[in-house]
Scaffold this motif. Structure first.
Motif, PDB file in Angstrom:
ATOM      1  N   GLN B 160       0.852  -1.189   0.000  1.00 46.60           N
ATOM      2  CA  GLN B 160       0.000   0.000   0.000  1.00 46.60           C
ATOM      3  C   GLN B 160       0.885   1.236   0.000  1.00 46.60           C
ATOM      4  OE1 GLN B 160      -2.786  -0.538   3.287  1.00 46.60           O
ATOM      5  NE2 GLN B 160      -3.858  -2.084   2.111  1.00 46.60           N
ATOM      6  N   ARG B 212       4.762  -3.690   6.537  1.00 42.81           N
ATOM      7  CA  ARG B 212       3.396  -3.858   6.052  1.00 42.81           C
ATOM      8  C   ARG B 212       2.500  -4.483   7.119  1.00 42.81           C
ATOM      9  NH1 ARG B 212      -0.991  -4.440   5.667  1.00 42.81           N
ATOM     10  NH2 ARG B 212      -2.398  -4.871   3.943  1.00 42.81           N
ATOM     11  N   ASP B 219      -0.190 -12.825  11.637  1.00 52.76           N
ATOM     12  CA  ASP B 219      -0.750 -12.923  10.284  1.00 52.76           C
ATOM     13  C   ASP B 219       0.367 -12.883   9.240  1.00 52.76           C
ATOM     14  OD1 ASP B 219      -3.224 -12.942  11.443  1.00 52.76           O
ATOM     15  OD2 ASP B 219      -3.722 -10.873  10.959  1.00 52.76           O
ATOM     16  N   LYS B 226       1.850 -18.692   2.606  1.00 51.30           N
ATOM     17  CA  LYS B 226       1.068 -18.785   1.377  1.00 51.30           C
ATOM     18  C   LYS B 226       1.852 -18.284   0.169  1.00 51.30           C
ATOM     19  CE  LYS B 226      -2.660 -17.093   3.622  1.00 51.30           C
ATOM     20  NZ  LYS B 226      -4.023 -16.830   4.093  1.00 51.30           N
ATOM     21  N   ASP B 232      -0.538 -23.197   3.207  1.00 51.01           N
ATOM     22  CA  ASP B 232      -1.491 -22.390   3.975  1.00 51.01           C
ATOM     23  C   ASP B 232      -1.569 -22.895   5.416  1.00 51.01           C
ATOM     24  OD1 ASP B 232      -3.438 -20.752   4.868  1.00 51.01           O
ATOM     25  OD2 ASP B 232      -5.025 -21.479   3.541  1.00 51.01           O
ATOM     26  N   THR B 234      -2.791 -20.758   7.797  1.00 51.29           N
ATOM     27  CA  THR B 234      -3.601 -19.713   8.449  1.00 51.29           C
ATOM     28  C   THR B 234      -4.406 -20.225   9.642  1.00 51.29           C
ATOM     29  OG1 THR B 234      -3.874 -18.782   6.260  1.00 51.29           O
ATOM     30  CG2 THR B 234      -5.275 -17.880   7.986  1.00 51.29           C
ATOM     31  N   GLN B 609      -7.263  -5.042  -3.176  1.00 55.75           N
ATOM     32  CA  GLN B 609      -7.235  -3.970  -2.185  1.00 55.75           C
ATOM     33  C   GLN B 609      -5.981  -4.083  -1.320  1.00 55.75           C
ATOM     34  OE1 GLN B 609      -9.433  -1.144  -1.636  1.00 55.75           O
ATOM     35  NE2 GLN B 609      -9.549  -1.750  -3.781  1.00 55.75           N
ATOM     36  N   ARG B 610      -5.122  -5.053  -1.682  1.00 54.72           N
ATOM     37  CA  ARG B 610      -3.834  -5.237  -0.998  1.00 54.72           C
ATOM     38  C   ARG B 610      -4.036  -5.564   0.482  1.00 54.72           C
ATOM     39  NH1 ARG B 610      -0.389  -2.472  -4.739  1.00 54.72           N
ATOM     40  NH2 ARG B 610      -1.099  -3.318  -6.709  1.00 54.72           N
ATOM     41  N   THR B 611      -5.063  -6.333   0.742  1.00 54.59           N
ATOM     42  CA  THR B 611      -5.369  -6.743   2.100  1.00 54.59           C
ATOM     43  C   THR B 611      -5.093  -8.231   2.266  1.00 54.59           C
ATOM     44  OG1 THR B 611      -7.133  -5.129   2.098  1.00 54.59           O
ATOM     45  CG2 THR B 611      -7.153  -6.738   3.857  1.00 54.59           C
ATOM     46  N   PHE B 612      -5.565  -9.013   1.302  1.00 56.10           N
ATOM     47  CA  PHE B 612      -5.402 -10.454   1.369  1.00 56.10           C
ATOM     48  C   PHE B 612      -4.533 -10.919   0.205  1.00 56.10           C
ATOM     49  CE2 PHE B 612      -9.745  -9.484   2.874  1.00 56.10           C
ATOM     50  CZ  PHE B 612      -9.528  -9.751   4.215  1.00 56.10           C
ATOM     51  N   ILE B 614      -5.285 -14.271  -1.077  1.00 52.71           N
ATOM     52  CA  ILE B 614      -6.097 -15.253  -1.787  1.00 52.71           C
ATOM     53  C   ILE B 614      -7.299 -14.558  -2.418  1.00 52.71           C
ATOM     54  CG2 ILE B 614      -7.442 -17.366  -1.569  1.00 52.71           C
ATOM     55  CD1 ILE B 614      -5.776 -18.027   0.893  1.00 52.71           C
ATOM     56  N   ARG B 615      -7.482 -14.770  -3.700  1.00 52.47           N
ATOM     57  CA  ARG B 615      -8.568 -14.121  -4.423  1.00 52.47           C
ATOM     58  C   ARG B 615      -8.650 -12.631  -4.099  1.00 52.47           C
ATOM     59  NH1 ARG B 615     -10.764 -19.236  -3.790  1.00 52.47           N
ATOM     60  NH2 ARG B 615     -11.482 -18.825  -1.693  1.00 52.47           N
ATOM     61  N   SER B 618      -9.703  -9.701  -8.696  1.00 51.60           N
ATOM     62  CA  SER B 618     -10.797 -10.419  -9.302  1.00 51.60           C
ATOM     63  C   SER B 618     -10.823 -10.158 -10.803  1.00 51.60           C
ATOM     64  CB  SER B 618     -12.107  -9.944  -8.657  1.00 51.60           C
ATOM     65  OG  SER B 618     -13.180 -10.183  -9.525  1.00 51.60           O
TER      66      SER B 618
END
Lengths: 425, 708
Positions: B160, B212, B219, B226, B232, B234, B609-612, B614-615, B618
């Motif tokens: 970000q 970050r 996390d 990942k 994974d 998590t 959105q540079r949050t996750f 996985i997927r 889109s």
């Protein structure tokens, strides 16, 4: 691209296509595929009492003393005094004479409390039920509802935000975004292509013709899905749809009832949309922040709010829509009960009020209370996530179900708040 | 401001034949000549042979060109593995690619955008039998490659522009990462640099990786698994994972390597920052205020207000430092509920699988140990993860899925996964060389498969999967259509902002000097960091007039031709000014604020959105997307007479040629006979409007959005 313009007569289409290969002429129209959902939708829980939600957001911090929690001591009251309503035992501020006549339809929650005293943080919290967490966007309730219950309309978005920016889908897919509408009087006009209709149709006709070879070569689900979205978009521009968004189609009597303010017109549009099967509509009334130096500013805003909201409750009720439509009126925090040195009210997250009506809410009551100086709550307190859990509960969303966006940590709609059960009894 | 685009990290020092040192970044090797970017931003070329042995070795490691033989061999081995899988399934390759399909695909896959009109024409009209290979190496060496691959890694590292919850901007890390990509730093080295990074972001930009996840260290470990291991873990953060074998204890063992990591230092109490009292005094004197007067007091209060935020920000800036607190142990959570250990018990570091290399680890820091194990050649999962991800990047599907949690036993074609992993090791984690091998495989050079196969279905790589362009590819392609050269404005290295906010190293400053700095800080706009070659901000700069192509002069128009009093450049500038008014920045996705705002084109097309991880991004369609293509600003600009496509058509007499310009610009091909026929028919009834409508229509076809 699908054959969107059925209004072209066949001859016109044919003459346009004569140049393409013979095979292209005989191409069959692809079956209409539903928009793929990643998950199976759930049915609303049996306790669901609301089908729709109209979320009224008082942006900037609505003073509880000047609206739903009036007090008498002079250093607190400002220009506000308690006013009897049509519900016995319920008094609201004298700044809200119209709403006083509708009090049998709404419940006031006076024991709201939060720790967030800044506008941006409070706004986010009240819109999502979640505290701001660096680097993540939480969805708003309309997107949650669409995620769990599925898309309700094929051609109109399920949630619409009037005059409240563009919140996006949170951590859901892009098609879960509310559709932002800027000016309620203009409806969809700002989204519609700025070229004349004939020309738009011509463009679509070309696009269809130049898409055909590709669509034939790649009978692929993703390509078809795009054709569907084009169809959906064009339908949105269609007269029939723009009409749904056009409050000028309402009678003069209706327009009068809601009044001529932007907020009033927003509420009229909200009612019109809900009537046409839109699930979630938010309307904002801004300007609540101008009262640091002048408590009258709050009173003015209350006056702006009063008539239109009363009109909305009355109108929904007359149309039999109030039963299934929950109306929520909320804000990021309250305002200091005590008038400050500059003669105004400052941010006050410790205690404030909101209003709930319809969709299973029992009107004519108040829930919780503050002390006589309106400065601390005397009963069980409720926070933004409790409000969100309550709305989710009324919609019948599974508030105990984990959602793992991006495969990461789990989230719950309403962030595991508690349901304000009293509202429904 | 100091020199523009200046590197924050010092350049490498080279020794030439005369024994003289040269400071510069490695840019590439071409026909025995090494290209360096010198510290002043200029480039120079030096014969490889004249450099020192150490330098030559460095070049061989960094230069994909030096590995041509290995790459050819790798492509052959991959072909054999794919073909074995196809044969077993009784499948055949899809049909081959003609020039225009190859052109479009290779630009999108290596450069992240469609070719400009000039680039398309140059390739399509060339009779050079080796033109495909030449284009591939040109693109591997281009800024476009850096930009495209930056987007790819930025999504995985969830970069970000501003560190969440801080005043700190991330430009230094963004710039650093782009440079690692541009200079082709081997992937294992890159990951080691990220994991072992310590210091302040302006001294060691790589700390951006740890910063970050400043407040979510646990996390951070799951993301690491990942992204770098395709593993994974998590769920095990909170409980033993019943679906895979990870226990919560193992999660904490792995996390223990980073237990000593601290993302904040003490406030350095910089002396160069005057205190409030000094500022107050200065303001009173400068404004001749009399504090006995109530109104002057009020004046002072108002004057002081504008210093609050900058003072706080500058004081805090020095705190953002990644450092190690030695001997800080990792403890189990208080809620730990398994019998193998007690809540809050200390957990020693241990790797997830395989083992650390014995005695060699003794001298290393905890982060170095983690990085060494993670990126070691013996840790096959590391090489397998990146090899599988690279394959998926070009073919649209990994050999093993899902990419973030791969099980080699469940690969569609285990042999292929094995070969890809081996070749990643043979090529020493050189991702350019690996990409070069993939784009030379037969599977890559085939048409995309016609129908959808879902992620659950096995896929044997008859060709790539049909893919919609990524959000960044669509946007960058739009920028190519609008600007011709989409790389005109680039994010500078972050010096401008750093110089304003970071006062480390300065020992004193007069109040006056300091106030000048504050003024600049208050006027700072992030858009100012987007600059052209001369260092002028996108908000003030003029756009370059359209370059004339490298073709015969009879077909290209002079750049400044006046027509009706308005030059081409003026016409374009008018459109660009509209963009400015609408606050739309005409630069590539990798240069823009990240993530984009919800209303931005990129967000609508599914940018992460540079949050996750996985997927996170889109490729699904949506109504706002369609509206963007129908009525959005970029479509609007392209359909106006001042747009590049119209300017490209202006000199052409025949409608036939004009139509070809439109098709070549947008779809990288000429119009077919049938399409010409249609257009002619329409043109007989309409004027120039028809061309605008044609441009609009082609932008709204699946052929534009999908890579076939």
């Amino acid at each position: 691209m699908k054959k969107t313009f059925h209004q072209f007569d066949d001859l016109d289409r044919r003459s346009f296509l004569t140049g393409t290969a013979a095979a292209a002429l005989g191409v069959t129209i692809l079956p209409n595929l539903a928009i793929g959902e990643e998950r199976e939708n759930v049915k609303p829980a049996p306790h669901a009492t609301a089908k729709n939600v109209i979320f009224l957001y008082m942006s900037g911090g609505m003073p509880h003393v000047d609206t739903f929690d009036p007090k008498t001591p002079s250093e607190i009251a400002g220009g506000s005094s308690p006013l009897a309503t049509n519900a016995s035992g319920v008094q609201i501020s004298s700044h809200l004479p119209q709403l006083a006549k509708q009090a049998d339809k709404f419940a006031v929650v006076r024991s709201m409390t939060t720790k967030t005293g800044d506008h941006a943080g409070g706004n986010y919290l009240m819109h999502t039920g979640f505290s701001r967490q660096p680097g993540i966007n939480h969805p708003q309730m309309g997107s949650w509802a669409q995620y769990f219950l599925g898309r309700r309309n094929k051609f109109i978005p399920d949630s619409i935000v009037i005059g409240g920016g563009n919140p996006g889908p949170g951590f859901f897919r892009p098609d879960h975004s509310p559709l932002p509408v800027g000016d309620p009087s203009r409806g969809l006009k700002d989204l519609i292509p700025k070229i004349d209709k004939k020309r738009f149709e011509r463009r679509m006709k070309y696009a269809e013709a130049f898409s055909e070879a590709f669509e034939e070569g790649f009978p692929h689900d993703d390509v078809r899905a795009y054709a569907d979205f084009y169809e959906e978009t064009v339908k949105l521009f269609d007269d029939k749809t723009t009409e749904l968004f056009d409050i000028n189609k309402e009678s003069a009597e209706m327009k009068n009832l809601y009044g001529n303010s932007r907020f009033g017109r927003g509420l009229l549009l909200a009612r019109r949309l809900v009537e046409n099967n839109v699930r979630y509509v938010e309307v904002q009334l801004g300007g609540w922040d101008g009262q640091h130096g002048n408590y009258n500013a709050g009173a003015n805003r209350a006056g702006e709010m009063d008539g239109p909201v009363a009109a909305l409750l009355q109108d929904l009720s007359n149309r039999g829509l109030l039963k299934e439509t929950m109306v929520v009126l909320t804000t990021e925090f309250g305002r200091t009960p005590k008038i400050n040195q500059r003669g105004g009210r400052d941010h006050f997250p410790k205690a404030f009020s909101i209003m709930l009506a319809g969709g299973g809410v029992n009107g004519g009551q108040y829930i919780g209370e503050t002390d006589e100086r309106a400065s601390s709550i005397k009963s069980e307190g409720f926070g933004p996530k409790d409000l969100h859990t309550t709305i989710a509960y009324a919609l019948g969303l599974p508030i105990d179900q984990r959602v793992h966006p991006g495969g990461g940590r789990p989230y719950f709609v309403g962030d595991r708040g508690k349901v304000i059960k009293q509202a429904f009894s | 401001m100091a020199c523009l685009l200046a590197p924050l990290s010092p350049a490498r020092t080279w020794i030439d034949s005369t024994g003289n040192p040269i400071n510069g970044d490695f840019l590439g090797l071409n026909e025995g000549m090494v290209t360096l970017r010198l510290e002043d931003g200029k480039t120079t070329t030096i014969p490889l042979k004249t450099l020192s042995k150490v330098d030559q070795e460095f070049v061989r490691k960094r230069s994909f060109q030096a590995k041509a033989d290995l790459v050819a061999l790798a492509a052959k081995r991959i072909d054999a593995a794919v073909e074995k899988g196809l044969k077993e399934q009784n499948l055949q390759y899809n049909g081959g690619l003609n020039d225009h399909l190859f052109l479009r695909r290779i630009y999108l896959d290596l450069g992240g955008r469609i070719p400009s009109y000039e680039e398309a024409r140059e390739f399509l009209t060339s009779r050079n039998p080796n033109k495909r290979q030449e284009l591939i190496t040109k693109l591997l060496d281009s800024f476009d490659y850096t930009s495209h691959n930056y987007n790819y890694f930025a999504e995985q590292l969830r970069i970000q522009s501003q560190f969440p919850g801080t005043v700190l901007r991330n430009d230094a890390f963004i710039d650093w990462l782009k440079k690692q990509i541009q200079t082709n730093r081997p992937y294992d080295e890159l990951v080691r640099a990220l994991i072992t990074a310590e210091g302040r972001i302006w001294d060691n930009p790589a700390v951006g990786y740890h910063l970050r996840d400043k407040d979510t260290q646990l996390d951070h470990v799951a993301f690491m698994g990942k992204v770098f291991l395709g593993t994974d873990i998590t769920c095990a953060q909170c409980h033993d994972d019943p679906f895979s074998n990870w226990t919560q204890y193992e999660y904490y063992e792995l996390s223990a390597y980073l237990a000593g990591l601290e993302h904040q230092g003490p406030n350095p109490k910089n002396k160069a920052i005057p205190n409030r009292k000094q500022i107050e005094q200065y303001l009173v004197e400068a404004n001749k205020l009399d504090l006995k007067k109530e109104e002057d007091k009020e004046k002072l209060r108002n004057l002081l207000r504008q210093f609050d935020r900058p003072l706080r920000d500058m004081n805090r800036a020095g705190e953002f430092v990644v450092r190690t607190v030695p001997n800080r142990p990792m403890r189990l959570p208080a809620t730990y509920e398994y019998e193998d250990a007690a809540p809050l018990e200390v957990v020693p570091p241990r790797v997830l699988f395989g083992q650390e290399r014995g005695a060699a680890v003794a001298a290393l820091t905890s982060q170095e140990r983690l990085a060494a194990w993670l990126t070691s050649r013996e840790n096959k999962k590391f090489a397998m993860n990146i090899a599988n991800r690279m394959w998926a990047k070009f073919l649209g599907r990994g050999v093993a899925e899902p990419l973030y949690n791969i099980d080699p036993r469940k690969a569609y074609n285990p042999e292929l996964l094995r070969v890809l992993t081996e070749e990643m090791l043979v090529l020493d984690f050189d991702l350019k060389a690996f990409a070069w091998a993939i784009v030379n495989t037969k599977a890559y050079n085939r048409l995309a498969s016609r129908t959808k196969s879902s992620e659950a279905d096995p896929y044997y790589f008859q060709g790539p999967i049909l893919r919609r362009m990524t959000a960044e590819q669509v946007w960058d392609s739009m920028m190519t259509l609008v600007l011709g050269d989409p790389n005109q404005f680039r994010l500078e290295s972050g010096e401008t902002f750093n110089e304003l906010i970071d006062l480390a190293g300065q020992t004193s400053s007069s109040v006056e000097e300091f106030l000048a700095r504050i003024k600049k800080y208050n006027q700072f706009r992030p858009e100012d960091l987007l600059v052209n070659e001369e260092g002028i901000s996108i908000l003030n700069a003029k756009l370059k007039p359209q370059e004339t192509g490298a073709f015969g002069t009879n077909l290209t128009r002079p750049p400044f031709e006046k027509k009706g009093g308005k030059s081409d450049q003026e016409a374009m500038m008018e459109l660009m000014n509209q963009a400015k008014e609408k606050k739309i920045l005409l630069a590539r996705a990798a240069e823009l604020p990240q993530p984009s705002a919800p209303a931005h084109f990129l967000s609508k097309f599914g940018q992460s959105q540079r949050t996750f991880v996985i997927r996170a991004s889109s490729l699904d369609g949506s109504v706002p997307q369609v509206m963007e293509l129908m009525n959005g600003y970029t479509t609007d600009i392209l359909t106006q007479p001042g747009s590049k496509i119209f300017l490209d058509m202006k000199h052409l007499r025949s409608n036939f040629e004009k139509a070809n310009v439109v098709f070549t610009s947008i779809l990288s091909r000429r119009a077919t006979g049938n399409e010409h026929y249609l257009i002619d028919k329409e043109l007989s009834s309409g004027g120039e409007e028809v061309f605008a409508d044609l441009i609009w229509a082609l932008l709204n076809t699946p052929e534009f959005l999908f890579v076939k």
